[in-house]
Design a protein around this motif. Structure first.
Motif, PDB file in Angstrom:
ATOM      1  N   LEU A   1       0.831  -1.206   0.000  1.00  0.00           N
ATOM      2  CA  LEU A   1       0.000   0.000   0.000  1.00  0.00           C
ATOM      3  C   LEU A   1       0.868   1.260   0.000  1.00  0.00           C
ATOM      4  O   LEU A   1       0.536   2.246  -0.666  1.00  0.00           O
ATOM      5  CB  LEU A   1      -0.938  -0.005   1.212  1.00  0.00           C
ATOM      6  CG  LEU A   1      -2.050  -1.058   1.172  1.00  0.00           C
ATOM      7  CD1 LEU A   1      -2.804  -1.077   2.491  1.00  0.00           C
ATOM      8  CD2 LEU A   1      -2.983  -0.809   0.005  1.00  0.00           C
ATOM      9  N   ALA A   2       1.984   1.220   0.722  1.00  0.00           N
ATOM     10  CA  ALA A   2       2.889   2.373   0.741  1.00  0.00           C
ATOM     11  C   ALA A   2       3.476   2.604  -0.646  1.00  0.00           C
ATOM     12  O   ALA A   2       3.572   3.747  -1.110  1.00  0.00           O
ATOM     13  CB  ALA A   2       3.993   2.158   1.766  1.00  0.00           C
TER      14      ALA A   2
ATOM     15  N   GLU B   1       2.126   1.780  -3.452  1.00  0.00           N
ATOM     16  CA  GLU B   1       1.039   2.284  -4.285  1.00  0.00           C
ATOM     17  C   GLU B   1       0.809   3.772  -4.030  1.00  0.00           C
ATOM     18  O   GLU B   1       0.617   4.553  -4.975  1.00  0.00           O
ATOM     19  CB  GLU B   1      -0.237   1.486  -3.981  1.00  0.00           C
ATOM     20  CG  GLU B   1      -1.397   1.828  -4.880  1.00  0.00           C
ATOM     21  CD  GLU B   1      -2.590   0.955  -4.567  1.00  0.00           C
ATOM     22  OE1 GLU B   1      -3.587   1.510  -4.084  1.00  0.00           O
ATOM     23  OE2 GLU B   1      -2.512  -0.265  -4.818  1.00  0.00           O
ATOM     24  N   THR B   2       0.885   4.181  -2.770  1.00  0.00           N
ATOM     25  CA  THR B   2       0.700   5.590  -2.411  1.00  0.00           C
ATOM     26  C   THR B   2       1.816   6.448  -2.993  1.00  0.00           C
ATOM     27  O   THR B   2       1.570   7.540  -3.520  1.00  0.00           O
ATOM     28  CB  THR B   2       0.648   5.739  -0.879  1.00  0.00           C
ATOM     29  OG1 THR B   2      -0.412   4.938  -0.375  1.00  0.00           O
ATOM     30  CG2 THR B   2       0.433   7.174  -0.472  1.00  0.00           C
TER      31      THR B   2
ATOM     32  N   GLN C   1       1.235   6.882  -6.667  1.00  0.00           N
ATOM     33  CA  GLN C   1       0.185   7.870  -6.920  1.00  0.00           C
ATOM     34  C   GLN C   1       0.715   9.289  -6.725  1.00  0.00           C
ATOM     35  O   GLN C   1       0.426  10.186  -7.530  1.00  0.00           O
ATOM     36  CB  GLN C   1      -1.011   7.628  -5.991  1.00  0.00           C
ATOM     37  CG  GLN C   1      -1.801   6.389  -6.334  1.00  0.00           C
ATOM     38  CD  GLN C   1      -2.847   6.065  -5.278  1.00  0.00           C
ATOM     39  OE1 GLN C   1      -2.899   6.697  -4.216  1.00  0.00           O
ATOM     40  NE2 GLN C   1      -3.673   5.075  -5.569  1.00  0.00           N
TER      41      GLN C   1
ATOM     42  N   ALA D   1      -5.250  12.472  -2.943  1.00  0.00           N
ATOM     43  CA  ALA D   1      -5.305  11.476  -1.872  1.00  0.00           C
ATOM     44  C   ALA D   1      -6.728  11.316  -1.346  1.00  0.00           C
ATOM     45  O   ALA D   1      -7.192  10.201  -1.095  1.00  0.00           O
ATOM     46  CB  ALA D   1      -4.370  11.866  -0.740  1.00  0.00           C
TER      47      ALA D   1
ATOM     48  N   HIS E   1      -8.755   9.356  -3.863  1.00  0.00           N
ATOM     49  CA  HIS E   1      -8.440   7.922  -3.830  1.00  0.00           C
ATOM     50  C   HIS E   1      -8.897   7.262  -2.539  1.00  0.00           C
ATOM     51  O   HIS E   1      -9.075   6.052  -2.496  1.00  0.00           O
ATOM     52  CB  HIS E   1      -6.939   7.690  -4.026  1.00  0.00           C
ATOM     53  CG  HIS E   1      -6.510   7.864  -5.447  1.00  0.00           C
ATOM     54  ND1 HIS E   1      -6.861   6.983  -6.436  1.00  0.00           N
ATOM     55  CD2 HIS E   1      -5.774   8.838  -6.042  1.00  0.00           C
ATOM     56  CE1 HIS E   1      -6.351   7.395  -7.580  1.00  0.00           C
ATOM     57  NE2 HIS E   1      -5.690   8.514  -7.375  1.00  0.00           N
ATOM     58  N   ALA E   2      -9.076   8.062  -1.467  1.00  0.00           N
ATOM     59  CA  ALA E   2      -9.535   7.480  -0.205  1.00  0.00           C
ATOM     60  C   ALA E   2     -10.977   6.999  -0.345  1.00  0.00           C
ATOM     61  O   ALA E   2     -11.364   6.004   0.261  1.00  0.00           O
ATOM     62  CB  ALA E   2      -9.420   8.492   0.920  1.00  0.00           C
TER      63      ALA E   2
ATOM     64  N   ARG F   1      -5.895  -3.109  -2.294  1.00  0.00           N
ATOM     65  CA  ARG F   1      -6.456  -3.092  -0.951  1.00  0.00           C
ATOM     66  C   ARG F   1      -7.736  -3.938  -0.897  1.00  0.00           C
ATOM     67  O   ARG F   1      -7.958  -4.688   0.036  1.00  0.00           O
ATOM     68  CB  ARG F   1      -6.750  -1.654  -0.536  1.00  0.00           C
ATOM     69  CG  ARG F   1      -7.217  -1.548   0.907  1.00  0.00           C
ATOM     70  CD  ARG F   1      -7.430  -0.136   1.328  1.00  0.00           C
ATOM     71  NE  ARG F   1      -6.141   0.543   1.355  1.00  0.00           N
ATOM     72  CZ  ARG F   1      -6.005   1.852   1.406  1.00  0.00           C
ATOM     73  NH1 ARG F   1      -7.066   2.623   1.413  1.00  0.00           N
ATOM     74  NH2 ARG F   1      -4.818   2.412   1.429  1.00  0.00           N
TER      75      ARG F   1
END
Length: 188
Positions: A102-103, A105-106, A109, A164, A167-168, A175
């Protein structure tokens, strides 16, 4: 007076049980004592053919010295290992696979957002956040005022936060897949 290595080996074999007891007491380990005796036996091959007047005391002194060297090496090894272990992250400090993915992926982005920024804004953000340069230095490099750098950084942060937040609301496919696997109890 016994002659050289051959005479010392004969005395060694005669004194071996006593040497073993002495080394076991000093090292607190029969295995370590055996290792020291093996080292001593190998060292006897290195002694020339010159006569030795007191082979017994020589063997005991050599065995004592080898035992001392072994204890010093063990204490240094223990100190090195404990110092190394002190700086290793614990299991609770290591990110799990899911968190690492996930990190990544962040970060990807965020890089995509930075690539879509105007060149001066992206440059200011990279210089400030990645290279750690001060705003005054960035202003000189970009040929703008410090307040202009502050505005560029503010706009860059705003763009990143906006993306962000977008995407949240929509859950990334990775995920979603990991959450469904967790619910179904699969760990593969």
């Amino acid at each position: 007076m016994e002659g050289g290595a051959a005479g010392l080996k004969a005395v060694f074999l005669a004194q071996r049980p006593l040497l073993l007891r002495m080394l076991t007491a000093r090292l607190q380990s029969a295995a370590d004592a055996e290792d020291v005796l093996q080292d001593l036996w190998l060292k006897l091959d290195q002694i020339g053919s010159r006569p030795i007047s007191a082979p017994g005391p020589l063997l005991f002194r050599a065995a004592t010295n080898l035992a001392t060297d072994r204890r010093i090496a063990a204490s240094r090894r223990a100190a090195r290992d404990s110092a190394w272990a002190q700086y290793q992250p614990g299991p609770d400090e290591m990110p799990g696979i899911e968190r690492a993915m996930l990190a990544r992926e962040t970060v990807e982005q965020a890089n995509q957002v930075i690539e879509r920024m105007p060149p001066r804004m992206a440059a200011a953000l990279r210089l400030f956040r990645i290279e750690g340069r001060g705003q005054r230095e960035i202003a000189e490099q970009l040929g703008v005022s410090v307040s202009a750098v502050e505005k560029l950084l503010r706009k860059a942060y705003h763009q990143i936060l906006t993306v962000a937040k977008e995407h949240a609301g929509e859950e990334p496919s990775l995920r979603r897949r990991l959450e469904s696997e967790r619910r179904s109890g699969r760990d593969d």
